[in-house]
Design an enzyme around this catalytic site. Structure first.
Site, PDB file in Angstrom:
ATOM      1  N   GLU A  35      47.912  50.473  32.658  1.00 12.89           N
ATOM      2  CA  GLU A  35      47.913  48.867  33.229  1.00 12.89           C
ATOM      3  C   GLU A  35      49.378  48.384  33.357  1.00 12.89           C
ATOM      4  O   GLU A  35      49.968  48.413  32.192  1.00 12.89           O
ATOM      5  CB  GLU A  35      46.965  48.223  32.677  1.00 12.89           C
ATOM      6  CG  GLU A  35      47.008  46.863  32.873  1.00 12.89           C
ATOM      7  CD  GLU A  35      46.914  46.455  34.291  1.00 12.89           C
ATOM      8  OE1 GLU A  35      47.706  45.414  34.887  1.00 12.89           O
ATOM      9  OE2 GLU A  35      46.076  46.855  34.966  1.00 12.89           O
ATOM     10  N   ARG A 109      34.351  37.016  35.975  1.00 11.40           N
ATOM     11  CA  ARG A 109      35.037  38.297  35.960  1.00 11.40           C
ATOM     12  C   ARG A 109      35.672  38.752  34.614  1.00 11.40           C
ATOM     13  O   ARG A 109      35.394  40.154  34.126  1.00 11.40           O
ATOM     14  CB  ARG A 109      36.183  38.246  37.156  1.00 11.40           C
ATOM     15  CG  ARG A 109      36.749  39.653  37.020  1.00 11.40           C
ATOM     16  CD  ARG A 109      38.110  39.375  38.053  1.00 11.40           C
ATOM     17  NE  ARG A 109      37.393  39.248  39.529  1.00 11.40           N
ATOM     18  CZ  ARG A 109      37.382  40.235  40.354  1.00 11.40           C
ATOM     19  NH1 ARG A 109      37.380  41.255  40.260  1.00 11.40           N
ATOM     20  NH2 ARG A 109      36.784  39.771  41.777  1.00 11.40           N
ATOM     21  N   TYR A 217      28.291  28.647  42.350  1.00 10.64           N
ATOM     22  CA  TYR A 217      27.076  29.031  41.544  1.00 10.64           C
ATOM     23  C   TYR A 217      27.690  29.246  40.213  1.00 10.64           C
ATOM     24  O   TYR A 217      28.828  29.046  39.558  1.00 10.64           O
ATOM     25  CB  TYR A 217      26.888  30.787  41.747  1.00 10.64           C
ATOM     26  CG  TYR A 217      28.010  31.786  41.992  1.00 10.64           C
ATOM     27  CD1 TYR A 217      28.905  32.008  40.633  1.00 10.64           C
ATOM     28  CD2 TYR A 217      28.577  31.993  43.288  1.00 10.64           C
ATOM     29  CE1 TYR A 217      29.771  33.006  41.008  1.00 10.64           C
ATOM     30  CE2 TYR A 217      29.692  32.825  43.229  1.00 10.64           C
ATOM     31  CZ  TYR A 217      30.159  33.592  42.045  1.00 10.64           C
ATOM     32  OH  TYR A 217      31.177  34.328  42.000  1.00 10.64           O
ATOM     33  N   ASP A 295      39.341  48.642  45.549  1.00 10.89           N
ATOM     34  CA  ASP A 295      40.269  47.981  46.405  1.00 10.89           C
ATOM     35  C   ASP A 295      41.377  48.777  46.926  1.00 10.89           C
ATOM     36  O   ASP A 295      41.945  48.769  47.883  1.00 10.89           O
ATOM     37  CB  ASP A 295      40.882  46.566  45.853  1.00 10.89           C
ATOM     38  CG  ASP A 295      39.691  45.476  46.033  1.00 10.89           C
ATOM     39  OD1 ASP A 295      38.886  45.953  46.541  1.00 10.89           O
ATOM     40  OD2 ASP A 295      40.271  44.328  45.577  1.00 10.89           O
TER      41      ASP A 295
END
Length: 401
Positions: A35, A109, A217, A295
């Site tokens: 990462e 997330r 939401y 993605d």
């Protein structure tokens, strides 16, 4: 010589990359996530996890720890932008799960990412590792990093997002497609919104109006309200989870909308704003020992709520296929993965683009026709939410050879 499982290097520590590494390790395969950030980001506000994504989380052993913070909305309620009239509502809390075999969740997330990281173990994640390119030899794939270091693996998976360095290195440059819209996001504490009585119920709210739409939401066990407000703006092209939007500009964009919407916007002190991009479907995701995921492979607009779900489907599919093969036949497993996943994600990319226009129709015959179609939404979306990635793998995927 005894055959061995492939060693896998994953570029990108988002939901898809962490899910793949966890899935591989649960199959007994060594995997390390590289990462580029110095720490795993906790941005991105809320996401929806459909039954198709929930099945993957359950397979990875993280659904149970996430259940304490996830919300099961009672229903999806579609509202008229100005009058607040409910155009149609669909039960979620019980009916959805009975139909699709798993619940519909709204969740932060960051909570999903943290659950995956906890299950994987931080020692399997290398931070501060910015990929600058990938090369292939006869026996391995080699990642090069900005600090001059390298990492060699039997397979390299680019799970590094829409601007994937892996994709650029292996397949050459391409351009993201700007939608001409941007999205504002924020998490608002529910205690600031007590004056809105409808929010006492845990509901997925979808407000459609001319040229823009608003979705809200609850997340974090109902303590926070996540919203996404999509507006037209061809001049705002910054694609960043950390860019800040101007609250006054946001409120002005929804002037004249129902107080439910405008009062939520009033309570958002620091909304983030990012330009909405996707990409044309890739002709191929895989070459040799390198493939793409999430993605990086199939960036899509957020108008199906399927970005994270599709990355999860990718991850569990690829992990199982790699577990079936040995290090010498890695390329075949990657090709099988692409053949299985690419048709479905192409359809979702196209559907997400189409929804952008449907959500933002002006009042009139077209909007009336759309509203009538909302009544059949559970049937229309069954191919998405009812999908079982592992089931599809067992019934249709060719064995790597």
């Amino acid at each position: 010589m005894t055959a061995r499982h492939p060693y896998v290097a994953v570029v990108g520590g988002g939901i898809g990359g962490l899910a793949l590494a966890l899935g591989l390790r649960r199959q007994g395969i060594e995997a390390v996530v590289h990462e580029q950030a110095p720490g795993l980001a906790h941005a991105g506000a809320g996401i929806a996890i459909g039954a198709n994504g929930h099945r993957v989380l359950r397979e990875l052993g993280v659904a149970e720890p996430l259940a304490a913070t996830a919300v099961r909305p009672l229903r999806a309620d579609f509202r008229h932008w100005r009058t607040g009239r409910s155009m149609v509502a669909h039960r979620l809390a019980d009916t959805y799960e009975q139909r699709f075999g798993a619940p519909f969740w709204t969740v932060e997330r960051a909570a999903v990412q943290q659950a995956l990281l906890t299950a994987l173990g931080p020692r399997h994640v290398r931070l501060g590792a910015r990929c600058t390119g990938v090369e292939q030899t006869a026996d391995a794939a080699v990642i090069r990093f900005a600090d001059g270091s390298t990492a060699e693996a039997d397979a390299v998976v680019g799970a590094d997002g829409i601007h994937s360095a892996v994709r650029h290195s292996v397949f050459g440059p391409d351009e993201a497609v700007f939608s001409g819209t941007s999205g504002y996001r924020a998490l608002v504490p529910m205690e600031r919104l007590r004056h809105i009585p409808e929010l006492a119920e845990l509901v997925l709210w979808l407000w459609f109006g001319p040229g823009r739409h608003f979705i809200a939401y609850p997340v974090a066990a109902g303590r926070l309200l996540n919203f996404l407000a999509v507006v037209p703006d061809r001049n705002w092209t910054v694609e960043s989870w950390s860019a800040q939007g101007d609250p006054a500009v946001l409120r002005a964009a929804f002037a004249g909308w129902h107080p439910f919407v405008t009062e939520i916007l009033d309570a958002a002190e620091h909304p983030g704003r990012w330009a909405l991009y996707d990409r044309e479907p890739q002709r191929t995701w895989s070459t040799g020992r390198v493939t793409l995921l999430g993605d990086a492979a199939h960036a899509m607009l957020p108008h199906h709520g399927q970005g994270a779900n599709q990355a999860l489907e990718d991850a569990v599919t690829l992990a199982r296929l790699l577990a079936r093969t040995d290090a010498g036949r890695t390329s075949s497993a990657l090709r099988a993965y692409e053949r299985l996943r690419r048709p479905r994600t192409r359809l979702l990319q196209a559907g997400s683009r189409k929804n952008a226009g449907c959500f933002q129709l002006p009042d009139g015959p077209e909007a009336d026709a759309r509203n009538a179609r909302l009544a059949t939404l559970p049937d229309d979306l069954a191919w998405i939410h009812g999908h079982d990635a592992l089931g599809a793998l067992h019934t249709t995927a060719p064995e790597p050879v």
